[in-house]
Design a protein around this motif. Structure first.
Motif: not given
Length: 99
Positions: A28-33, A40-55
């Motif tokens: 899991v990588f925090k992406m703020d550039q 967040l960028l999540i890498l899992y096996g050959e798959k990936w996902a991204s999540l935008e967190c809101k309070r």
């Protein structure tokens, strides 16, 4: 740090813990550039996902967030996630990460 940022940061930290428990070995990588990229960028096996967190479900979106979440969802999996929809998003992510 503003109160809302602390709330979002605390939620994000707990979410990362949940992701690592659900998907052993994931990265899991925090992406703020770049403004608008999901948090967040999540890498899992050959798959990936991204999540935008809101309070919260009513938290304001920043410029470009809708664009990047939609674009990344077209490529793989991307969602806005908040405490109110966390379980639903994690369930969808589990389905997306199935072989």
């Amino acid at each position: 740090m503003a109160r809302s940022s602390r709330l979002e940061s605390g939620f994000q930290d707990r979410l990362i813990e949940s992701l690592k428990a659900l998907f052993p070995g994931c990265m899991v990588f925090k992406m703020d550039q770049i403004q608008g990229l999901p948090d967040l960028l999540i890498l899992y096996g050959e798959k990936w996902a991204s999540l935008e967190c809101k309070r919260s479900a009513t938290a304001k979106k920043r410029p470009n967030q809708d664009y990047y979440v939609e674009k990344m969802n077209d490529m793989s999996f991307s969602r806005f996630v908040c405490p109110e929809n966390k379980e639903e998003v994690l369930n969808e992510l589990q389905q997306a990460f199935q072989p």
